[in-house]
Design a protein around this motif. Sequence first.
Motif, mmCIF file in Angstrom:
data_model
loop_
_atom_site.group_PDB
_atom_site.id
_atom_site.type_symbol
_atom_site.label_atom_id
_atom_site.label_comp_id
_atom_site.label_asym_id
_atom_site.label_seq_id
_atom_site.Cartn_x
_atom_site.Cartn_y
_atom_site.Cartn_z
ATOM 1 N N GLY A 1 0.803 -1.204 0.000
ATOM 2 C CA GLY A 1 0.000 0.000 0.000
ATOM 3 C C GLY A 1 0.845 1.266 0.000
ATOM 4 O O GLY A 1 1.916 1.306 0.618
ATOM 5 N N PHE A 2 0.371 2.303 -0.693
ATOM 6 C CA PHE A 2 1.077 3.576 -0.770
ATOM 7 C C PHE A 2 0.086 4.733 -0.695
ATOM 8 O O PHE A 2 -0.982 4.695 -1.310
ATOM 9 C CB PHE A 2 1.846 3.705 -2.094
ATOM 10 C CG PHE A 2 2.987 2.737 -2.243
ATOM 11 C CD1 PHE A 2 4.267 3.062 -1.793
ATOM 12 C CD2 PHE A 2 2.780 1.494 -2.831
ATOM 13 C CE1 PHE A 2 5.316 2.167 -1.925
ATOM 14 C CE2 PHE A 2 3.819 0.597 -2.971
ATOM 15 C CZ PHE A 2 5.098 0.931 -2.514
ATOM 16 N N THR A 3 0.486 5.781 0.028
ATOM 17 C CA THR A 3 -0.248 7.034 -0.032
ATOM 18 C C THR A 3 0.449 8.004 -0.984
ATOM 19 O O THR A 3 -0.155 8.979 -1.420
ATOM 20 C CB THR A 3 -0.341 7.687 1.364
ATOM 21 O OG1 THR A 3 0.978 7.856 1.891
ATOM 22 C CG2 THR A 3 -1.170 6.834 2.318
ATOM 23 N N ASP A 4 1.705 7.741 -1.286
ATOM 24 C CA ASP A 4 2.509 8.601 -2.147
ATOM 25 C C ASP A 4 2.669 7.959 -3.530
ATOM 26 O O ASP A 4 3.208 6.858 -3.649
ATOM 27 C CB ASP A 4 3.882 8.835 -1.514
ATOM 28 C CG ASP A 4 4.717 9.834 -2.291
ATOM 29 O OD1 ASP A 4 5.336 9.417 -3.299
ATOM 30 O OD2 ASP A 4 4.742 11.010 -1.915
ATOM 31 N N ILE A 5 2.206 8.635 -4.569
ATOM 32 C CA ILE A 5 2.233 8.073 -5.922
ATOM 33 C C ILE A 5 3.660 7.894 -6.428
ATOM 34 O O ILE A 5 3.987 6.884 -7.071
ATOM 35 C CB ILE A 5 1.426 8.960 -6.896
ATOM 36 C CG1 ILE A 5 -0.066 8.855 -6.564
ATOM 37 C CG2 ILE A 5 1.671 8.565 -8.345
ATOM 38 C CD1 ILE A 5 -0.951 9.747 -7.408
ATOM 39 N N THR A 6 4.535 8.854 -6.141
ATOM 40 C CA THR A 6 5.928 8.759 -6.593
ATOM 41 C C THR A 6 6.596 7.512 -6.025
ATOM 42 O O THR A 6 7.294 6.773 -6.740
ATOM 43 C CB THR A 6 6.726 10.007 -6.185
ATOM 44 O OG1 THR A 6 6.107 11.171 -6.745
ATOM 45 C CG2 THR A 6 8.165 9.917 -6.684
ATOM 46 N N GLU A 7 6.383 7.251 -4.739
ATOM 47 C CA GLU A 7 6.952 6.054 -4.113
ATOM 48 C C GLU A 7 6.368 4.794 -4.743
ATOM 49 O O GLU A 7 7.077 3.807 -4.954
ATOM 50 C CB GLU A 7 6.683 6.064 -2.613
ATOM 51 C CG GLU A 7 7.479 7.111 -1.843
ATOM 52 C CD GLU A 7 7.205 7.042 -0.356
ATOM 53 O OE1 GLU A 7 6.518 6.081 0.087
ATOM 54 O OE2 GLU A 7 7.668 7.928 0.383
ATOM 55 N N ALA A 8 5.076 4.823 -5.037
ATOM 56 C CA ALA A 8 4.425 3.657 -5.651
ATOM 57 C C ALA A 8 5.020 3.358 -7.027
ATOM 58 O O ALA A 8 5.300 2.197 -7.362
ATOM 59 C CB ALA A 8 2.922 3.902 -5.768
ATOM 60 N N LEU A 9 5.234 4.406 -7.817
ATOM 61 C CA LEU A 9 5.806 4.210 -9.155
ATOM 62 C C LEU A 9 7.224 3.669 -9.074
ATOM 63 O O LEU A 9 7.627 2.807 -9.875
ATOM 64 C CB LEU A 9 5.781 5.531 -9.930
ATOM 65 C CG LEU A 9 4.393 6.031 -10.347
ATOM 66 C CD1 LEU A 9 4.483 7.438 -10.928
ATOM 67 C CD2 LEU A 9 3.765 5.083 -11.366
ATOM 68 N N LYS A 10 8.012 4.151 -8.113
ATOM 69 C CA LYS A 10 9.376 3.643 -7.932
ATOM 70 C C LYS A 10 9.350 2.164 -7.557
ATOM 71 O O LYS A 10 10.148 1.371 -8.050
ATOM 72 C CB LYS A 10 10.105 4.448 -6.856
ATOM 73 C CG LYS A 10 10.500 5.850 -7.289
ATOM 74 C CD LYS A 10 11.237 6.575 -6.163
ATOM 75 C CE LYS A 10 11.647 7.974 -6.600
ATOM 76 N NZ LYS A 10 12.326 8.715 -5.494
#
Length: 272
Positions: free
Chosen positions: A31-40
């Motif tokens: 799970g991610f709240t941050d899109i940039t972290e999710a894409l990485k």
Amino acid sequence: MRAICIDDEELILNMTVSMCEQLSQIDEVKGFTDITEALKWMEHHPIDIAFLDIDMPEMSGIALAALIKQKYAGASIIFITGFSEYALDAFKLHASGYLMKPISKDRLEEEVKYAITQSANTGILATSHIEVRTFGEFDVYVDGKAITFRRARAKELLAYLVDRQGGSVTRADAFHILWEDATYDRTMQKQMDVIIRSLRDTLKEYGISDIVRVERGNMMIVPELIDCDLYRFLNGDVEVINRYRGEYMNSYSWASITEGYITNSLLNRSFD
């Protein structure tokens, strides 16, 4: 099945992740709240299914879904949102599901089962961690990293097995593809054995030896274990069809037969 959940509301995100962890169909969920972290994270972790909020500050879920589809064309997208007006845009992206908040575990499981059924109907795993590219040059990627083959003919042998789409190939047939007009005598049989062994060693090194099956001296690719642009094209995947630029396994002369078939398929489509 690997899943990712992205929602800027942490409470809802944690609830979605928790429900996913309870589903037998999902082996891993992040799970991610941050899109940039999710894409990485997705750069090195192919996903099968994505649960996305739509109204997020960094980027809309619709735009994010488009990015995910570019990288993992077969990934199932399920939107979880409080806004019904985005439904039309969602389904233009071929989303598998559209859930209104608050969601229940039962409704979530229904959408996951539907997404799995859709993937099964294509005959291809949604996002196998083994990606095979045939449009242009032939290359194989494991978790986004290209395989390095020790011998060029070992790579060509794998390309030919992919081209045959699961059809069995004898050693003699493979030899004549790799050496064209050479004579298949005892010396060359040994050379062929070296190539086969080299291919199997490379696949074993990358942990994907099961994509090639050997039965009674015949070799074949296992189509269900790879995510291949050719197979998606043949199954009518519109995104892949639109990406085709008239080039198929450029390095191999024998590939011209399949290239001609692909071209004719496109011509026929244009007249339908």
